[in-house]
Design an enzyme around this catalytic site. Structure first.
Site, PDB file in Angstrom:
ATOM      1  N   HIS A   1       0.830  -1.209   0.000  1.00  0.00           N
ATOM      2  CA  HIS A   1       0.000   0.000   0.000  1.00  0.00           C
ATOM      3  C   HIS A   1       0.865   1.259   0.000  1.00  0.00           C
ATOM      4  O   HIS A   1       0.573   2.232  -0.687  1.00  0.00           O
ATOM      5  CB  HIS A   1      -0.901   0.040   1.248  1.00  0.00           C
ATOM      6  CG  HIS A   1      -1.893  -1.076   1.331  1.00  0.00           C
ATOM      7  ND1 HIS A   1      -1.789  -2.073   2.271  1.00  0.00           N
ATOM      8  CD2 HIS A   1      -2.994  -1.352   0.590  1.00  0.00           C
ATOM      9  CE1 HIS A   1      -2.805  -2.914   2.120  1.00  0.00           C
ATOM     10  NE2 HIS A   1      -3.548  -2.503   1.110  1.00  0.00           N
TER      11      HIS A   1
ATOM     12  N   ASP B   1      -3.872  -7.283  -7.298  1.00  0.00           N
ATOM     13  CA  ASP B   1      -5.286  -7.491  -7.641  1.00  0.00           C
ATOM     14  C   ASP B   1      -5.474  -7.160  -9.125  1.00  0.00           C
ATOM     15  O   ASP B   1      -6.212  -6.244  -9.487  1.00  0.00           O
ATOM     16  CB  ASP B   1      -6.165  -6.598  -6.763  1.00  0.00           C
ATOM     17  CG  ASP B   1      -6.110  -7.036  -5.306  1.00  0.00           C
ATOM     18  OD1 ASP B   1      -6.575  -8.147  -5.009  1.00  0.00           O
ATOM     19  OD2 ASP B   1      -5.590  -6.275  -4.472  1.00  0.00           O
TER      20      ASP B   1
ATOM     21  N   GLN C   1      -8.932  -6.991 -10.499  1.00  0.00           N
ATOM     22  CA  GLN C   1      -9.630  -5.818  -9.983  1.00  0.00           C
ATOM     23  C   GLN C   1      -9.280  -4.576 -10.806  1.00  0.00           C
ATOM     24  O   GLN C   1     -10.142  -3.749 -11.104  1.00  0.00           O
ATOM     25  CB  GLN C   1      -9.251  -5.604  -8.515  1.00  0.00           C
ATOM     26  CG  GLN C   1      -9.806  -4.331  -7.912  1.00  0.00           C
ATOM     27  CD  GLN C   1      -9.553  -4.250  -6.428  1.00  0.00           C
ATOM     28  OE1 GLN C   1     -10.247  -4.864  -5.628  1.00  0.00           O
ATOM     29  NE2 GLN C   1      -8.531  -3.517  -6.035  1.00  0.00           N
TER      30      GLN C   1
END
Length: 278
Positions: free
Chosen positions: A37, A150, A153
């Site tokens: 992140h 991801d 995604q």
């Protein structure tokens, strides 16, 4: 770092910055932050003037209520990490701030919804598009930064941006890995030391596929990779797919880019990973 709980307060603040000509970057997260992140925050800092991180554990993208309940929420620790990373703004709303009662949402994203993750987590991507649309609507970012881990995604959100003509550019950032190769994930905290070791078969197999990749031997390579993971003790195999990097349908010799994607459970923890092989 400024912290907002309410949409109207955040919008007012960002409108003022926009009026000064500042560009806005968004990293949308569910918290339990790790270096993956923080690498998105770093990338956003390089490319935009103001970095907004969101932490929101989105109920509509969980198929299993138990999974939602046990999702880690170390908010004080997350705030410290974001401050250290130089994030400018955190938006950390309550569920009632983001959803009205009995809200309906459906976006036709085609085959992407039912392949791979979509097959194992029906409805998941409707929940993802629903919340990301809401966050884009509130923040109105110039650029939005998502992790390659991801991969599907990112493809889904990209399709939504295209379908709804949203004025945002998506940036896919490389996977951050532990020193031993395991893809960083908020779920890794649930792995015991032994399970962590067991889980390394996922990244090892993906790297093996990348290093041995040949368009002529795709079916054979996929089978060998599947065998490596499905025969590993302690691994509950779900899928390994060599997919077209643009559609996620099975790759063909004509595919411009090809990505190997894997999902499996190790103990009670479901893990996904991928690597671009071509």
């Amino acid at each position: 770092m400024k912290v907002f709980k309410l949409k109207t307060d955040l919008q007012q603040y960002l409108n003022d910055l926009r009026a000064e000509g500042k560009t806005i970057g968004l990293t949308a997260t569910m918290g339990a932050l790790h270096q993956g992140h923080l690498s998105l925050v770093a990338r956003a800092k390089e490319q935009t003037d103001v970095v907004v991180a969101t932490i929101f554990v989105n109920p509509t993208q969980f198929n299993d209520p138990k999974d939602l309940e046990k999702y880690p929420r170390p908010i004080a620790h997350d705030i410290r990490l974001l401050e250290q990373a130089g994030c400018d703004v955190l938006f950390n709303p309550e569920v009632t701030e983001m959803y009205a009662a009995n809200e309906q949402w459906h976006l036709d994203i085609g085959a992407l919804e039912h392949l791979l993750e979509g097959k194992f987590r029906p409805g998941h991507y409707q929940g993802v598009t629903q919340i990301v649309f809401k966050l884009f609507d509130v923040v109105k970012p110039d650029l939005a930064f998502f992790g390659q881990k991801d991969y599907q995604q990112v493809m889904v959100i990209s399709r939504m941006v295209e379908l709804l003509s949203l004025p945002v550019k998506l940036v896919m950032c490389p996977i951050e890995r532990e020193a031993d190769g395991l893809a960083m994930s908020s779920r890794n905290v649930h792995l015991s030391a032994q399970e962590h070791q067991t889980a390394l078969v996922l990244s090892k197999t993906l790297f093996w596929l990348r290093d041995h990749f040949s368009v002529d031997e795709m079916a054979d390579l996929q089978q060998q990779g599947t065998d490596q993971i499905s025969h590993a003790p302690g691994v509950d195999f779900e899928y390994l797919e060599l997919a077209d990097g643009e559609t996620l349908l099975p790759a063909t010799p004509q595919s411009k880019s090809i990505v190997a994607l894997v999902a499996a459970k190790v103990g009670a923890t479901r893990l996904i990973d991928n690597v671009i092989v071509k």
